[in-house]
Design a protein around this motif. Structure first.
Motif, PDB file in Angstrom:
ATOM      1  N   LYS A  63       0.834  -1.211   0.000  1.00 43.71           N
ATOM      2  CA  LYS A  63       0.000   0.000   0.000  1.00 43.71           C
ATOM      3  C   LYS A  63       0.866   1.258   0.000  1.00 43.71           C
ATOM      4  O   LYS A  63       0.595   2.208  -0.720  1.00 43.71           O
ATOM      5  N   ARG A  86      -2.494   6.691   9.151  1.00 48.25           N
ATOM      6  CA  ARG A  86      -3.539   6.858  10.161  1.00 48.25           C
ATOM      7  C   ARG A  86      -4.933   6.694   9.577  1.00 48.25           C
ATOM      8  O   ARG A  86      -5.789   6.035  10.157  1.00 48.25           O
ATOM      9  N   ASP A  87      -5.147   7.292   8.382  1.00 51.15           N
ATOM     10  CA  ASP A  87      -6.513   7.390   7.870  1.00 51.15           C
ATOM     11  C   ASP A  87      -6.918   6.264   6.929  1.00 51.15           C
ATOM     12  O   ASP A  87      -8.105   6.081   6.670  1.00 51.15           O
ATOM     13  N   ASP A  88      -5.946   5.520   6.398  1.00 49.76           N
ATOM     14  CA  ASP A  88      -6.308   4.465   5.463  1.00 49.76           C
ATOM     15  C   ASP A  88      -7.167   3.414   6.164  1.00 49.76           C
ATOM     16  O   ASP A  88      -6.885   3.021   7.301  1.00 49.76           O
ATOM     17  N   GLU A  89      -8.186   2.911   5.451  1.00 48.29           N
ATOM     18  CA  GLU A  89      -9.137   1.994   6.089  1.00 48.29           C
ATOM     19  C   GLU A  89      -8.530   0.649   6.436  1.00 48.29           C
ATOM     20  O   GLU A  89      -9.008  -0.059   7.321  1.00 48.29           O
ATOM     21  N   THR A  90      -7.471   0.269   5.737  1.00 51.18           N
ATOM     22  CA  THR A  90      -6.826  -1.012   6.048  1.00 51.18           C
ATOM     23  C   THR A  90      -5.724  -0.841   7.072  1.00 51.18           C
ATOM     24  O   THR A  90      -5.568  -1.668   7.966  1.00 51.18           O
ATOM     25  N   ARG A 140      -4.864   1.822   9.352  1.00 50.21           N
ATOM     26  CA  ARG A 140      -5.400   2.251  10.656  1.00 50.21           C
ATOM     27  C   ARG A 140      -4.355   2.360  11.774  1.00 50.21           C
ATOM     28  O   ARG A 140      -4.562   1.869  12.879  1.00 50.21           O
ATOM     29  N   ASN A 193      -3.503   4.170  14.322  1.00 46.25           N
ATOM     30  CA  ASN A 193      -4.205   5.269  14.978  1.00 46.25           C
ATOM     31  C   ASN A 193      -3.485   5.835  16.193  1.00 46.25           C
ATOM     32  O   ASN A 193      -3.986   6.699  16.874  1.00 46.25           O
ATOM     33  N   ASN A 244      -1.125   0.165  15.458  1.00 47.39           N
ATOM     34  CA  ASN A 244      -2.507  -0.046  15.051  1.00 47.39           C
ATOM     35  C   ASN A 244      -3.155  -0.894  16.135  1.00 47.39           C
ATOM     36  O   ASN A 244      -2.832  -2.062  16.303  1.00 47.39           O
ATOM     37  N   ASP A 293      -5.695  -3.980  14.749  1.00 45.21           N
ATOM     38  CA  ASP A 293      -5.042  -5.228  14.334  1.00 45.21           C
ATOM     39  C   ASP A 293      -3.835  -5.558  15.210  1.00 45.21           C
ATOM     40  O   ASP A 293      -3.166  -6.556  14.977  1.00 45.21           O
TER      41      ASP A 293
END
Lengths: 172, 412
Positions: free
Chosen positions: A11, A47-51, A53, A55, A82, A85
């Protein structure tokens, strides 16, 4: 399903191409380098990507590498986590002799004091930081004490001179 | 505005004071809370801008006991760094102690025996109880209730007596070694631990009933110093202060170390992230710690108290005094002459206050190339001014107390 290293790498490389590099797993943490100009974008993406994350910014610190190439004399190391996960990553940004990098305070409030601490000890300038001033050392200080060239103790101190302990060049 | 923030708070606040003069002649005041004030729990200063008793603005000034631990660590071999870690959060120094050795073991790829892991769990949970005893009972004192403090504080001493049986020291314990403990636990240590486990729950229950439904305590703490879950995460909160805001993140469960996965325990969480929730979460955590200690004692495996790593584990003193090999090994280990692999590790443990992380970079020399401590207190404290903005001064005292900021860890 756990977040795999390959997913993170793919990614990031797809999005940022050559700005991210040197992916390697060291012990339990995936480590990679990010071009210092792109740190804010990469971190925001992480931070913002849905996979992905990522955070939580766990840790931020500086490093001084006096023996490295001229453009890699300093590094800022970020640890991100994260929680969903349960995956940690380590990001390294290398900087030259006049170290400057974007502040990540717009993304994580915790970066505020951690960047101040890094500035205080290494003299790394965080561009866009709201309050970049010393935090643990006194404002009047001119040097950056965690740089390798900064001595532990004043070499000119005489109270620890060997002569005062009965040792001389001849007898030790 | 950014340039304004670079000014010392006294000068910056003076500008705000000059702009906000009331018609009746009253004006905003600057209040220095600290650096040495009983309610600050350490040497750090809060410069507060006050409108009467209400806090308008504030800034924390830290660094008064900064001891340059990271710089010193770069000039010392591993065994000499241990003493530095113990002096960060001195209320629960065995957690720092064990966390540091686990980091080194990770860097050296050392597997420790199961018994060592269980003993470490016991000592870390005892340290957590001691830490929470101090925090919660002193929160009582800060809100005007000295009785609870007197009730429970003697049990911190009992925990220190257990430490004393294990390693001879009480506050800065230094009981760990690379691969295990300095010595096996004596039967007396286990006896004292059992006495503690019998007596303490009753006292802790009394302490809880003294404060949890106490009208005055509730009025002083509910809605004081609240922080939302999102804000707490962004500010880097971990540990009880984060869990009070409603996020059940605990490293003992998320990324278990030292066999925490073998034990059955709950993660207490709060809802509103206020001072009262932080108090309740710590209270509940003490019960969970007791549960873990009991399980660890019941399941305690037999076996050695240290890993078989003569290259790194200090030899017994009788060998050092009586054999040449022992003396040489001792010397080489203490002077840091045993080669260390070139690597970097980050290891985190659930400290009394939250995620205590050690980032260690080695370059093959006798000392770490870089060692950074992720100190939870340093991370929390930057949120303090935002948490108390708009509240009364007395709320700030209770909030600061419930955050459990330890100056030794904040400054390092």
């Amino acid at each position: 399903m756990a977040l795999e290293n390959s997913v993170i790498q793919t990614k990031l490389v797809d999005t940022f191409d050559h700005l991210v590099s040197d992916f390697v797993q060291i012990h339990d943490i995936l480590t990679f380098h990010v071009d210092s100009d792109a740190i804010l974008q990469v971190m925001q993406f992480l931070r913002d990507d849905e996979t992905l994350r990522f955070n939580f910014l766990t840790d931020l610190c500086g490093m001084h590498l006096p023996d490295a190439d001229v453009d890699k004399r300093f590094a800022v190391v970020y640890h991100m986590h994260n929680w969903i996960d349960n995956k940690r990553i380590r990001i390294k940004c290398f900087l030259g002799e006049e170290p400057e990098i974007d502040s990540v305070t717009p993304l994580f409030l915790s970066a505020n004091w951690q960047e101040r601490e890094t500035y205080d000890f290494y003299g790394i300038i965080f561009k866009g930081h709201p309050q970049l001033k010393r935090i643990l050392n006194m404002d009047e200080m001119v040097s950056f004490p965690l740089r390798k060239e900064f001595p532990m103790e004043d070499g000119g101190r005489t109270d620890k001179d060997d002569r005062f302990f009965g040792r001389t060049v001849d007898n030790c | 505005m950014a340039s304004d923030l670079l000014l010392p708070p006294e000068i910056r606040f003076q500008g705000i004071i000059d702009k906000h003069k009331n018609d009746d002649g009253s004006e905003l005041a600057i209040l220095n809370l600290g650096p040495t004030h009983p309610a600050t729990h350490g040497i750090f200063q809060n410069i507060l801008l006050m409108d009467g008793e209400r806090i308008i603005e504030g800034e924390g000034t830290v660094g008064y006991i900064h001891r340059a631990f990271e710089k010193i660590a770069e000039n010392r071999p591993f065994y000499q760094i241990n003493t530095l870690t113990d002096r960060m959060n001195y209320c629960s120094s065995p957690i720092n102690n064990m966390g540091w050795w686990m980091t080194v073991e990770k860097a050296l790829n050392i597997e420790v025996p199961k018994r060592v892991q269980y003993l470490r769990v016991i000592v870390m949970e005892l340290a957590r109880i001691a830490d929470h005893i101090i925090c919660n009972s002193v929160l009582g004192v800060d809100t005007g209730a000295l009785t609870g403090f007197l009730y429970v504080f003697q049990y911190r001493e009992k925990i220190y007596e257990i430490y004393e049986e294990i390693c001879g020291a009480r506050l800065t314990t230094n009981m760990g070694r690379i691969g295990g403990f300095e010595r096996d636990w004596s039967p007396e240590a286990f006896r004292k631990l059992n006495v503690f486990l019998e007596e303490f729950p009753k006292i802790w229950g009394e302490f809880e009933s003294l404060l949890v439904r106490n009208r005055i305590f509730m009025d002083r703490t509910i809605n004081a110093g609240s922080i939302t879950a999102e804000k707490a995460m962004s500010y880097g909160f971990t540990g009880p202060n984060l869990r009070a805001a409603g996020i059940d993140y605990d490293i003992r469960v998320a990324q278990p170390y030292s066999s925490y996965e073998d034990f059955d325990f709950e993660i207490p969480v709060g809802k509103s992230g206020d001072t009262y929730d932080r108090f309740c979460v710590r209270n509940a955590e003490v019960w969970e710690s007791l549960k873990i200690i009991r399980q660890a004692l019941d399941k305690m495996p037999e076996g050695p108290f240290h890993a078989d790593v003569p290259d790194y584990y200090l030899p017994p003193k009788e060998d050092v005094y009586n054999t040449m090999e022992g003396l040489i090994y001792h010397f080489k280990i203490v002077m840091g002459e045993i080669p260390v692999p070139v690597t970097e590790v980050y290891h985190a443990v659930e400290g009394g206050n939250g995620e205590l992380g050690f980032y260690l970079v080695t370059d093959g020399s006798r000392t770490p190339f870089r060692l950074h401590f992720r100190r939870p207190c340093f991370i929390y404290y930057q949120a303090f001014n935002e948490m108390v903005k708009g509240e009364m001064l007395s709320d700030a005292i209770a909030t600061l107390s419930s955050l459990n900021v330890i100056a030794g860890e904040l400054d390092a």
